[in-house]
Design a protein around this motif. Structure first.
Motif, PDB file in Angstrom:
ATOM      1  N   ARG A  75     -45.330  32.201  49.394  1.00 59.51           N
ATOM      2  CA  ARG A  75     -44.426  32.827  48.421  1.00 59.51           C
ATOM      3  C   ARG A  75     -43.854  34.067  49.083  1.00 59.51           C
ATOM      4  N   VAL A  76     -42.532  34.262  48.936  1.00 63.13           N
ATOM      5  CA  VAL A  76     -41.845  35.351  49.622  1.00 63.13           C
ATOM      6  C   VAL A  76     -41.071  36.199  48.623  1.00 63.13           C
ATOM      7  N   ALA A  77     -41.123  37.512  48.807  1.00 61.33           N
ATOM      8  CA  ALA A  77     -40.301  38.453  48.032  1.00 61.33           C
ATOM      9  C   ALA A  77     -39.476  39.255  49.034  1.00 61.33           C
ATOM     10  N   VAL A  78     -38.160  39.307  48.802  1.00 56.93           N
ATOM     11  CA  VAL A  78     -37.242  39.972  49.724  1.00 56.93           C
ATOM     12  C   VAL A  78     -36.361  40.940  48.950  1.00 56.93           C
ATOM     13  N   GLU A  79     -36.182  42.143  49.496  1.00 56.27           N
ATOM     14  CA  GLU A  79     -35.203  43.105  48.968  1.00 56.27           C
ATOM     15  C   GLU A  79     -34.186  43.342  50.066  1.00 56.27           C
ATOM     16  N   ILE A  80     -32.902  43.247  49.700  1.00 53.29           N
ATOM     17  CA  ILE A  80     -31.855  43.398  50.699  1.00 53.29           C
ATOM     18  C   ILE A  80     -30.785  44.374  50.222  1.00 53.29           C
ATOM     19  N   GLU A  81     -29.934  44.766  51.163  1.00 49.76           N
ATOM     20  CA  GLU A  81     -28.702  45.467  50.867  1.00 49.76           C
ATOM     21  C   GLU A  81     -27.581  44.484  51.177  1.00 49.76           C
ATOM     22  N   ALA A  82     -26.671  44.301  50.230  1.00 47.68           N
ATOM     23  CA  ALA A  82     -25.513  43.438  50.461  1.00 47.68           C
ATOM     24  C   ALA A  82     -24.347  44.318  50.890  1.00 47.68           C
ATOM     25  N   VAL A  83     -23.473  43.753  51.700  1.00 45.91           N
ATOM     26  CA  VAL A  83     -22.308  44.483  52.187  1.00 45.91           C
ATOM     27  C   VAL A  83     -21.127  44.220  51.260  1.00 45.91           C
ATOM     28  N   TRP A  84     -20.507  45.307  50.806  1.00 45.30           N
ATOM     29  CA  TRP A  84     -19.307  45.208  49.976  1.00 45.30           C
ATOM     30  C   TRP A  84     -18.189  44.611  50.806  1.00 45.30           C
ATOM     31  N   PRO A  85     -17.390  43.695  50.355  1.00 42.41           N
ATOM     32  CA  PRO A  85     -17.223  43.156  49.013  1.00 42.41           C
ATOM     33  C   PRO A  85     -17.872  41.794  48.812  1.00 42.41           C
ATOM     34  N   ALA A  86     -18.900  41.447  49.554  1.00 39.72           N
ATOM     35  CA  ALA A  86     -19.554  40.140  49.412  1.00 39.72           C
ATOM     36  C   ALA A  86     -20.158  39.987  48.015  1.00 39.72           C
ATOM     37  N   SER A  87     -20.152  38.782  47.503  1.00 42.09           N
ATOM     38  CA  SER A  87     -20.763  38.484  46.214  1.00 42.09           C
ATOM     39  C   SER A  87     -22.288  38.585  46.345  1.00 42.09           C
ATOM     40  N   ALA A  88     -22.883  39.463  45.570  1.00 42.13           N
ATOM     41  CA  ALA A  88     -24.340  39.658  45.635  1.00 42.13           C
ATOM     42  C   ALA A  88     -25.085  38.366  45.306  1.00 42.13           C
ATOM     43  N   ALA A  89     -24.598  37.624  44.324  1.00 42.64           N
ATOM     44  CA  ALA A  89     -25.261  36.372  43.931  1.00 42.64           C
ATOM     45  C   ALA A  89     -25.209  35.341  45.056  1.00 42.64           C
ATOM     46  N   LYS A  90     -24.064  35.224  45.713  1.00 43.39           N
ATOM     47  CA  LYS A  90     -23.937  34.252  46.805  1.00 43.39           C
ATOM     48  C   LYS A  90     -24.763  34.657  48.016  1.00 43.39           C
ATOM     49  N   VAL A  91     -24.779  35.946  48.309  1.00 40.94           N
ATOM     50  CA  VAL A  91     -25.596  36.422  49.427  1.00 40.94           C
ATOM     51  C   VAL A  91     -27.065  36.129  49.135  1.00 40.94           C
ATOM     52  N   ALA A  92     -27.519  36.404  47.928  1.00 41.66           N
ATOM     53  CA  ALA A  92     -28.918  36.152  47.554  1.00 41.66           C
ATOM     54  C   ALA A  92     -29.264  34.669  47.665  1.00 41.66           C
ATOM     55  N   GLN A  93     -28.361  33.791  47.250  1.00 38.64           N
ATOM     56  CA  GLN A  93     -28.606  32.350  47.366  1.00 38.64           C
ATOM     57  C   GLN A  93     -28.712  31.924  48.828  1.00 38.64           C
ATOM     58  N   ARG A  94     -27.833  32.467  49.672  1.00 37.75           N
ATOM     59  CA  ARG A  94     -27.879  32.126  51.100  1.00 37.75           C
ATOM     60  C   ARG A  94     -29.167  32.647  51.744  1.00 37.75           C
TER      61      ARG A  94
END
Length: 132
Positions: A75-94
């Motif tokens: 089981r994995v838990a990840v916290e990230i920073e997304a780069v603007w203007p990328a979609s946060a939801a799509k980045v999280a899915q990838r």
């Protein structure tokens, strides 16, 4: 060199997996594989891009990865920073997909869950923002 305790018994082929013992992948190794997979996803901010010197010194940089290995399940838990203007939801899915695929491929373990939290959205690094 094969010791007596691990040598196959009479009538058991040398290549039989039942006689070879067990393989355990350390949690730290799993975390490093997961972190490398996260950093390869487009839209994830580079490691330490916004934490500053104090945050880096205290180990508070992104991405943060925690793994729990139980038997042959992860089981994995990840916290990230997304780069603007990328979609946060799509980045999280990838990120979810990349981490699960890479862990399963490199460790052979079953990935039960990959929980991704987009903790921050940061501006693109200067080299990405320049108009050419």
């Amino acid at each position: 060199m094969v010791s007596q305790s691990t040598a196959p018994g009479p009538g058991v082929p040398r290549g039989d997996a039942r006689t070879r013992g067990a393989v355990r992948v350390a949690d730290r190794v799993v975390e490093r594989i997961a972190r490398a997979a996260v950093l390869q996803v487009d839209g994830v901010a580079p490691a330490g891009s916004s934490s500053g010197a104090i945050g880096s010194a205290l180990g508070r940089t992104y991405p943060r990865v925690e793994c729990d290995v139980a038997g042959d399940h992860i089981r994995v838990a990840v916290e990230i920073e997304a780069v603007w203007p990328a979609s946060a939801a799509k980045v999280a899915q990838r990120v979810q997909s990349a981490v699960a695929d890479q862990l399963h491929r490199l460790t052979g373990l079953e990935v039960d869950s990959v929980r991704v939290v987009v903790a921050q959205v940061v501006p693109a690094p200067e080299e990405y923002r320049r108009v050419r």
